[in-house]
Motif scaffolding. Structure first.
Motif, PDB file in Angstrom:
ATOM      1  N   ILE A 114       0.817  -1.216   0.000  1.00  0.00           N
ATOM      2  CA  ILE A 114       0.000   0.000   0.000  1.00  0.00           C
ATOM      3  C   ILE A 114       0.852   1.268   0.000  1.00  0.00           C
ATOM      4  CG2 ILE A 114      -2.004  -1.096   1.069  1.00  0.00           C
ATOM      5  CD1 ILE A 114      -1.082   0.009   3.737  1.00  0.00           C
ATOM      6  N   ASP A 115       2.111   1.209   0.434  1.00  0.00           N
ATOM      7  CA  ASP A 115       2.957   2.398   0.452  1.00  0.00           C
ATOM      8  C   ASP A 115       3.836   2.518  -0.792  1.00  0.00           C
ATOM      9  OD1 ASP A 115       4.663   0.328   0.961  1.00  0.00           O
ATOM     10  OD2 ASP A 115       5.418   1.095   2.870  1.00  0.00           O
ATOM     11  N   ARG A 116       3.735   1.554  -1.706  1.00  0.00           N
ATOM     12  CA  ARG A 116       4.465   1.575  -2.981  1.00  0.00           C
ATOM     13  C   ARG A 116       5.960   1.764  -2.781  1.00  0.00           C
ATOM     14  NH1 ARG A 116       4.781   6.134  -7.486  1.00  0.00           N
ATOM     15  NH2 ARG A 116       6.373   6.634  -5.960  1.00  0.00           N
ATOM     16  N   ASN A 117       6.520   1.104  -1.780  1.00  0.00           N
ATOM     17  CA  ASN A 117       7.963   1.208  -1.589  1.00  0.00           C
ATOM     18  C   ASN A 117       8.717   0.077  -2.295  1.00  0.00           C
ATOM     19  OD1 ASN A 117       7.353  -0.963   0.096  1.00  0.00           O
ATOM     20  ND2 ASN A 117       8.784  -0.317   1.702  1.00  0.00           N
ATOM     21  N   GLY A 118       8.001  -0.783  -3.000  1.00  0.00           N
ATOM     22  CA  GLY A 118       8.642  -1.825  -3.790  1.00  0.00           C
ATOM     23  C   GLY A 118       8.890  -3.118  -3.053  1.00  0.00           C
ATOM     24  N   THR A 119       8.539  -3.179  -1.778  1.00  0.00           N
ATOM     25  CA  THR A 119       8.659  -4.406  -1.011  1.00  0.00           C
ATOM     26  C   THR A 119       7.404  -4.610  -0.179  1.00  0.00           C
ATOM     27  OG1 THR A 119       9.737  -3.293   0.858  1.00  0.00           O
ATOM     28  CG2 THR A 119      11.184  -4.235  -0.824  1.00  0.00           C
ATOM     29  N   ILE A 120       7.130  -5.879   0.108  1.00  0.00           N
ATOM     30  CA  ILE A 120       5.998  -6.225   0.971  1.00  0.00           C
ATOM     31  C   ILE A 120       6.557  -6.646   2.323  1.00  0.00           C
ATOM     32  CG2 ILE A 120       4.133  -7.875   1.368  1.00  0.00           C
ATOM     33  CD1 ILE A 120       3.653  -7.947  -1.608  1.00  0.00           C
ATOM     34  N   GLU A 121       6.275  -5.872   3.343  1.00  0.00           N
ATOM     35  CA  GLU A 121       6.707  -6.226   4.688  1.00  0.00           C
ATOM     36  C   GLU A 121       5.743  -7.251   5.279  1.00  0.00           C
ATOM     37  OE1 GLU A 121       8.948  -3.558   3.230  1.00  0.00           O
ATOM     38  OE2 GLU A 121       6.954  -2.783   3.648  1.00  0.00           O
TER      39      GLU A 121
END
Length: 392
Positions: A114-121
């Motif tokens: 959802i934050d479009r940082n390129g990784t899924i935490e």
């Protein structure tokens, strides 16, 4: 009432018509889609709410497909008003049905990241598995996903992981297919209703057959006698999609707008690749500017023209937060987020993006200064080529 309304279609823009024509739709298909749209629009107000998205599938709100359906609707709501016009419906739903198997995983990645940082935490995945549709809990507050989805996170890689990039999500879904099943099943359901599964499977076959070439075909523009050329939908990797979004958008007033530096100092090869990315169904289906992955439709030439005619006094608070500085802030914020979530590789990649952006801005100046005594490496390096390599 529905049959009377369906006798006349609302206007659909040329660009949107070209988009759906690239999926092999024709005039009769568009009329069939409008007939479906009006039949499900029982209150005849000319738009769909999220309720119609469930009604057409006969799907309850408390369903494992709820986050997929809600996201499709959110992405297609171009006015951010909780409603979808026929034009939005036509492009978003046909683009969703046109997604390949890999693109469906990219779509699932978007839902979770959802934050479009390129990784899924891991926390983002836990939040996804705790999804409760708005107004559908009846006071119970029960998540739509069973508890075994969360258990899979502890079993994957022995539970010793903190974040996943796209390949990691693909591995997770390969080991635990029920995680991606709701997304694939939702597409199957919409494909059956919108033109039938056989229609979309033929498009799948055509895209696989011509995946290494850019195929152009001549078709008739619906509701006219004019012949036009359209190109088969493009493909892109998840990394290309992320980088393309960061290069071409900035945040202004809570919405994603075109960066004023978009398209500057790009090589011909990079521009051609960007055009292929623009034609990908996964970008075409996103029409809501409040979606993190939204790409504005304005061309780079239009942006340059606006810059040339802009008054020097036309600067406000929102402008200070957007454009080139806003894009840089987004990339830096994303990189910082990668560090905080334990993704050093992603942070390094964000640094590469920022460096490439700076190099692109200075490229023309460097090329004009070839006769100087500066470090030749700064002149002969090709930012666009290094960017392409990172995409690969």
């Amino acid at each position: 009432m529905g049959s009377v309304i369906s006798s006349k279609l609302p206007p659909v823009g040329d660009k949107d018509l070209r988009t759906v024509l690239s999926y092999n739709l024709n005039e009769s298909h568009i009329r069939a889609a409008y007939k479906l749209f009006t039949e499900v629009d029982v209150d005849s107000n000319g738009v769909w709410t999220v309720s119609e998205m469930y009604r057409v599938l006969k799907e309850p709100r408390l369903s494992v497909r709820a986050p997929v359906i809600d996201t499709i609707f959110f992405m297609g709501d171009s006015n951010s008003e909780g409603s979808m016009t026929f034009q939005d419906f036509l492009v978003t739903m046909s683009s969703f049905c046109a997604l390949s198997k890999e693109e469906m995983l990219q779509f699932l990645f978007m839902i979770i990241d959802i934050d479009r940082n390129g990784t899924i935490e891991k926390e983002e995945l836990l939040n996804f598995f705790s999804y409760i549709p708005a107004g559908a809990d009846d006071g119970r507050g029960e998540p739509v996903f069973p508890v075994n989805n969360k258990n899979a996170l502890d079993k994957f890689r022995g539970g010793k992981w903190r974040s996943l990039q796209f390949d990691g999500l693909a591995q997770l879904c390969e080991l635990f297919p029920y995680i991606a099943y709701p997304a694939y099943h939702t597409q199957d359901m919409y494909r059956k209703i919108l033109l039938g599964k056989a229609f979309w499977e033929r498009l799948d076959y055509e895209r696989i057959k011509y995946q290494t070439v850019v195929r152009t075909k001549r078709v008739r523009m619906p509701f006219t006698k004019k012949k036009i050329e359209v190109k088969l939908p493009g493909r892109c990797t998840m990394q290309e999609l992320l980088e393309y979004s960061r290069r071409n958008t900035a945040v202004q007033g809570g919405k994603r707008v075109t960066s004023q530096d978009a398209g500057e100092a790009e090589s011909t090869l990079a521009k051609e690749r960007d055009q292929q990315i623009q034609r990908s169904p996964i970008l075409n289906m996103i029409r809501n500017p409040r979606c993190m992955y939204y790409i504005p439709q304005e061309s780079g030439k239009n942006i340059q023209k606006q810059k040339g005619h802009r008054s020097e006094l036309d600067v406000g608070e929102q402008d200070m937060e957007s454009d080139g500085e806003g894009e840089m802030d987004v990339a830096l914020d994303d990189a910082a987020e990668g560090v905080m979530t334990g993704a050093p590789n992603n942070a390094e990649h964000m640094l590469q993006i920022v460096t490439a952006m700076q190099m692109k801005q200075n490229e023309r100046v460097q090329l004009d200064d070839e006769s100087s005594d500066e470090d030749p490496g700064s002149i002969t390096s090709d930012p666009a080529m290094s960017h392409t390599d990172s995409d690969g």
